[in-house]
Design a protein around this motif. Structure first.
Motif, short mmCIF file in Angstrom:
data_model
loop_
_atom_site.label_atom_id
_atom_site.label_comp_id
_atom_site.label_asym_id
_atom_site.label_seq_id
_atom_site.Cartn_x
_atom_site.Cartn_y
_atom_site.Cartn_z
N GLY A 138 0.82 -1.16 0.13
CA GLY A 138 0.08 0.11 0.01
C GLY A 138 1.01 1.44 0.11
N ARG A 139 1.98 1.12 0.83
CA ARG A 139 2.83 2.49 0.94
C ARG A 139 3.53 2.67 -0.40
NH1 ARG A 139 0.12 4.99 4.20
NH2 ARG A 139 0.01 4.38 6.34
N GLY A 178 2.53 9.61 -5.89
CA GLY A 178 2.97 10.97 -5.48
C GLY A 178 2.17 11.35 -4.48
N GLU A 179 1.66 10.71 -3.51
CA GLU A 179 0.68 11.22 -2.25
C GLU A 179 1.47 10.85 -1.24
OE1 GLU A 179 -2.91 9.28 -2.77
OE2 GLU A 179 -2.05 7.40 -2.27
N SER A 231 8.31 9.98 2.66
CA SER A 231 7.75 9.24 3.91
C SER A 231 7.08 8.19 3.59
CB SER A 231 7.04 10.41 4.64
OG SER A 231 5.96 10.74 3.70
N GLN A 232 6.46 7.86 2.32
CA GLN A 232 6.01 6.63 2.00
C GLN A 232 6.84 5.64 2.01
OE1 GLN A 232 6.62 9.26 -0.24
NE2 GLN A 232 5.01 9.80 -1.57
N LEU A 233 8.28 5.78 1.57
CA LEU A 233 9.16 4.59 1.61
C LEU A 233 9.83 4.54 2.92
CD1 LEU A 233 11.38 5.68 -1.57
CD2 LEU A 233 9.25 4.11 -1.35
N ALA A 246 6.42 7.78 14.84
CA ALA A 246 7.56 8.43 14.34
C ALA A 246 7.63 9.24 13.10
CB ALA A 246 8.68 7.33 14.62
N VAL A 247 7.42 8.38 12.13
CA VAL A 247 7.04 8.76 10.86
C VAL A 247 6.28 9.94 10.35
CG1 VAL A 247 6.54 8.18 8.25
CG2 VAL A 247 7.80 6.64 9.84
N GLU A 248 5.18 10.03 11.25
CA GLU A 248 4.45 11.42 11.16
C GLU A 248 5.30 12.44 11.40
OE1 GLU A 248 1.07 11.76 10.58
OE2 GLU A 248 1.05 9.77 9.68
#
Length: 301
Positions: A138-139, A146-147, A192-194, A235-237
């Motif tokens: 999904g990520r 590109g979102e 951040s998706q990665l 954390a990623v947020e």
């Protein structure tokens, strides 16, 4: 020079029929979870037939899709979808909430366990190691679309996203010309998706899969999943830009994703604590044959 993320969201176009990468990522996630779930079933991790497992997989798939979409509508963009309700069906454009999908899976598991007389958390412990497969794919779908890009960065691995507000009005030709000259490097952002693909997909799957290979106390696998996902997502947020319609909820940094992830951390800790006094369920020695009872009680409900 920073990488320009410019994928065609359509993977295959057959006349008017278009297959989007985002949808393909979900199919790959379901296929991977099915395959690995079949392996866990064959090793006796859930005392049911393959037919019953097929039912569980179908219920979970519906829970992911319906829960994920409705969760996004309710948690992130209710006003917009109330104004344009038919847009709820446009899942190929993105807009799925993990937390909504999780609630859908939990509900689907509850419905299924009532039919097959399995302890609820035996089912959830069985499903938990399979979830990161779908999360990871999904990520990747988010990245291709590109979102959900991150905050600006000067790190060498920063990437340029054409859908970012400072670039969205440029044509594709303008973007590529400016990128070739290096003029877009100042617009690089955290991918951040990665980061989430690595943490929520690869790392979470590896830890849960290895941990669940040996018999574990009831609640332990589910608790570890909830705790790790909640920590990773929180954390990623910090480097991920929140949805424009919501922005930061408080303190100039708190996001909806963090608010929704904090309860998971708490639940994870509570489940791990409860697992210390729970039975350890050894794998079943045989899977019931078709036509026989589809599951045996393995503890209190």
């Amino acid at each position: 020079m920073h990488y320009l993320v410019d994928f065609n969201p359509v993977a295959v176009a057959l006349g008017p029929v278009q297959v989007h990468w985002y949808g393909l990522m979900y199919l790959l996630g379901f296929a991977g979870a099915w395959w690995l779930g079949s392996r866990r079933l064959a090793s006796g991790r859930l005392p049911v037939t393959r037919e019953a497992f097929g039912d569980l997989a179908f219920y979970v798939m519906l829970g992911v899709i319906l829960g994920g979409r409705l969760g996004y509508v309710l948690f992130y963009n209710l006003r917009e979808y109330l104004a344009h309700p038919l847009d709820i069906l446009r899942v190929w454009d993105g807009g799925m909430s993990f937390h909504g999908g999780l609630l859908g899976v939990l509900l689907a598991g509850w419905i299924w366990t009532r039919r097959h007389h399995i302890h609820y958390f035996d089912t959830i412990d069985f499903v938990a190691p399979l979830v990161p497969i779908g999360l990871g794919f999904g990520r990747l779908g988010n990245f291709i679309n590109g979102e959900l890009w991150g905050a600006p960065t000067t790190r060498p691995w920063g990437m340029i996203f054409p859908s970012a507000p400072e670039l969205i009005d440029m044509t594709r030709e303008q973007l590529h010309a400016l990128h070739a000259s290096g003029q877009l490097d100042r617009y690089a952002r955290h991918p951040s998706q990665l980061y989430e693909f690595l943490l929520e997909g690869v790392v979470l799957f590896t830890v849960l899969w290895l941990y669940s290979r040996r018999p574990r106390p009831r609640y332990a696998v589910s608790g570890l999943f909830a705790l790790l996902y909640g920590v990773f997502r929180f954390a990623v947020e910090f480097v991920r830009v929140p949805d424009a319609q919501l922005g930061y909820l408080a303190f100039g940094w708190l996001t909806m994703g963090q608010v929704l992830s904090l309860p998971l951390v708490v639940v994870g800790v509570l489940l791990l604590a409860r697992s210390r006094h729970a039975p350890v369920l050894a794998p079943a020695t045989a899977v019931p044959a078709p036509g026989k009872h589809n599951g045996k009680p393995t503890g209190g409900r």
